[in-house]
Motif scaffolding. Structure first.
Motif, PDB file in Angstrom:
ATOM      1  N   UNK A 180       6.902   3.833 -10.147  1.00  0.00           N
ATOM      2  CA  UNK A 180       8.274   4.069 -10.637  1.00  0.00           C
ATOM      3  C   UNK A 180       9.772   4.709 -10.002  1.00  0.00           C
ATOM      4  N   UNK A 181      10.474   3.407 -10.391  1.00  0.00           N
ATOM      5  CA  UNK A 181      11.722   4.062 -10.084  1.00  0.00           C
ATOM      6  C   UNK A 181      13.019   3.644 -10.622  1.00  0.00           C
ATOM      7  N   UNK A 182      13.589   4.113 -10.903  1.00  0.00           N
ATOM      8  CA  UNK A 182      15.267   3.546 -11.868  1.00  0.00           C
ATOM      9  C   UNK A 182      15.189   4.510 -12.420  1.00  0.00           C
ATOM     10  N   UNK A 183      16.180   4.446 -13.710  1.00  0.00           N
ATOM     11  CA  UNK A 183      16.748   4.968 -14.735  1.00  0.00           C
ATOM     12  C   UNK A 183      15.980   5.022 -15.985  1.00  0.00           C
ATOM     13  N   UNK A 184      16.412   5.909 -16.859  1.00  0.00           N
ATOM     14  CA  UNK A 184      15.750   5.701 -17.764  1.00  0.00           C
ATOM     15  C   UNK A 184      15.966   4.760 -18.618  1.00  0.00           C
ATOM     16  N   UNK A 185      15.031   4.135 -19.267  1.00  0.00           N
ATOM     17  CA  UNK A 185      14.724   2.874 -19.375  1.00  0.00           C
ATOM     18  C   UNK A 185      15.653   1.554 -18.880  1.00  0.00           C
ATOM     19  N   UNK A 186      15.229   1.883 -17.303  1.00  0.00           N
ATOM     20  CA  UNK A 186      15.732   1.283 -16.702  1.00  0.00           C
ATOM     21  C   UNK A 186      14.893   0.847 -15.202  1.00  0.00           C
ATOM     22  N   UNK A 187      13.530   0.815 -15.498  1.00  0.00           N
ATOM     23  CA  UNK A 187      12.917   0.581 -14.993  1.00  0.00           C
ATOM     24  C   UNK A 187      12.428  -0.646 -13.827  1.00  0.00           C
ATOM     25  N   UNK A 188      12.428  -0.098 -12.552  1.00  0.00           N
ATOM     26  CA  UNK A 188      12.754  -0.652 -11.342  1.00  0.00           C
ATOM     27  C   UNK A 188      10.577  -0.441 -10.328  1.00  0.00           C
ATOM     28  N   UNK A 189       9.795  -1.165 -10.177  1.00  0.00           N
ATOM     29  CA  UNK A 189       8.575  -0.809  -9.627  1.00  0.00           C
ATOM     30  C   UNK A 189       8.535  -0.709  -7.710  1.00  0.00           C
ATOM     31  N   UNK A 190       8.378  -0.545  -7.380  1.00  0.00           N
ATOM     32  CA  UNK A 190       8.086  -0.373  -5.475  1.00  0.00           C
ATOM     33  C   UNK A 190       6.127  -0.770  -5.354  1.00  0.00           C
ATOM     34  N   UNK A 214       3.763   8.129  -1.176  1.00  0.00           N
ATOM     35  CA  UNK A 214       2.576   6.491  -1.353  1.00  0.00           C
ATOM     36  C   UNK A 214       3.018   6.421   0.827  1.00  0.00           C
ATOM     37  N   UNK A 215       1.697   6.051   0.942  1.00  0.00           N
ATOM     38  CA  UNK A 215       1.513   5.988   2.027  1.00  0.00           C
ATOM     39  C   UNK A 215       2.287   4.624   3.197  1.00  0.00           C
ATOM     40  N   UNK A 216       2.349   3.523   2.363  1.00  0.00           N
ATOM     41  CA  UNK A 216       3.681   2.750   2.989  1.00  0.00           C
ATOM     42  C   UNK A 216       4.281   2.047   1.304  1.00  0.00           C
ATOM     43  N   UNK A 217       5.069   1.152   1.835  1.00  0.00           N
ATOM     44  CA  UNK A 217       5.554   0.549   0.559  1.00  0.00           C
ATOM     45  C   UNK A 217       5.775  -1.024   1.166  1.00  0.00           C
ATOM     46  N   UNK A 218       5.541  -1.811   0.016  1.00  0.00           N
ATOM     47  CA  UNK A 218       4.541  -2.732   0.190  1.00  0.00           C
ATOM     48  C   UNK A 218       5.650  -4.088   0.021  1.00  0.00           C
ATOM     49  N   UNK A 219       6.312  -3.616  -1.066  1.00  0.00           N
ATOM     50  CA  UNK A 219       7.076  -4.245  -1.864  1.00  0.00           C
ATOM     51  C   UNK A 219       8.177  -3.970  -2.810  1.00  0.00           C
ATOM     52  N   UNK A 220       8.435  -4.750  -4.074  1.00  0.00           N
ATOM     53  CA  UNK A 220       9.255  -4.206  -4.998  1.00  0.00           C
ATOM     54  C   UNK A 220       9.193  -5.260  -6.043  1.00  0.00           C
ATOM     55  N   UNK A 221       8.756  -4.515  -7.427  1.00  0.00           N
ATOM     56  CA  UNK A 221       8.850  -5.720  -8.521  1.00  0.00           C
ATOM     57  C   UNK A 221      10.215  -4.939  -9.574  1.00  0.00           C
ATOM     58  N   UNK A 222      10.625  -6.368  -9.994  1.00  0.00           N
ATOM     59  CA  UNK A 222      12.454  -5.709 -10.756  1.00  0.00           C
ATOM     60  C   UNK A 222      11.777  -6.565 -12.205  1.00  0.00           C
ATOM     61  N   UNK A 223      10.907  -5.687 -13.244  1.00  0.00           N
ATOM     62  CA  UNK A 223      10.240  -6.799 -14.075  1.00  0.00           C
ATOM     63  C   UNK A 223      12.427  -6.728 -15.192  1.00  0.00           C
ATOM     64  N   UNK A 224      13.368  -6.083 -15.103  1.00  0.00           N
ATOM     65  CA  UNK A 224      14.599  -6.445 -16.026  1.00  0.00           C
ATOM     66  C   UNK A 224      15.216  -7.924 -15.295  1.00  0.00           C
TER      67      UNK A 224
END
Length: 130
Positions: free
Chosen positions: A9-19, A33-43
């Motif tokens: 989880x990344x992003x601020x309060x009530x503004x989730x953003x995931x790697x 993390x060992x390696x970043x593989x992408x991201x997911x933005x549910x907003x």
């Protein structure tokens, strides 16, 4: 060391953003993390997902286990299906073509928009009044 593919989880309060990351299963959710593989933005509408397919396939080959949510993301994007086809011995271009055709066929299906109770009652009142 057991490696998991999961969301960080990344992003601020009530503004989730995931790697999407490959991480040691004993580490905390937002740990190193060992390696970043992408991201997911549910907003964003529609929800945005970006995956480095080659890296994800490599980690799956090495035995990394995706979490439940990551498994759903990989299924929607077709990466999990492609990995299974590659495991069965299919060539990479052929697997990519087959998965692309299935995703295109799946994309043609459109769901009816779900209406809330309030919207349904308004629609019924409008149709009854006409």
């Amino acid at each position: 060391m057991s490696v998991k593919l999961r969301l960080k989880r990344m992003g601020g309060t009530n503004r989730p953003f995931y790697r999407l990351v490959a991480i040691d299963s004993r580490r905390q959710r937002d740990g190193r993390a060992i390696q970043e593989l992408g991201y997911y933005d549910p907003l964003k509408t529609p929800k945005t997902t970006h995956l480095d397919e080659a890296r994800v396939l490599r980690w799956l080959d090495l035995g990394a286990e995706p979490s439940g949510t990551v498994r759903q993301i990989l299924q929607r994007s077709g990466v999990l299906e492609k990995w299974k086809l590659l495991q069965e011995g299919m060539s990479a271009p052929e697997a990519t073509q087959r998965v692309g055709a299935r995703l295109a066929a799946r994309g043609e299906k459109k769901r009816k928009p779900r209406l809330s109770k309030k919207a349904k009652s308004k629609a019924q009142a409008a149709s009854a009044g006409s």
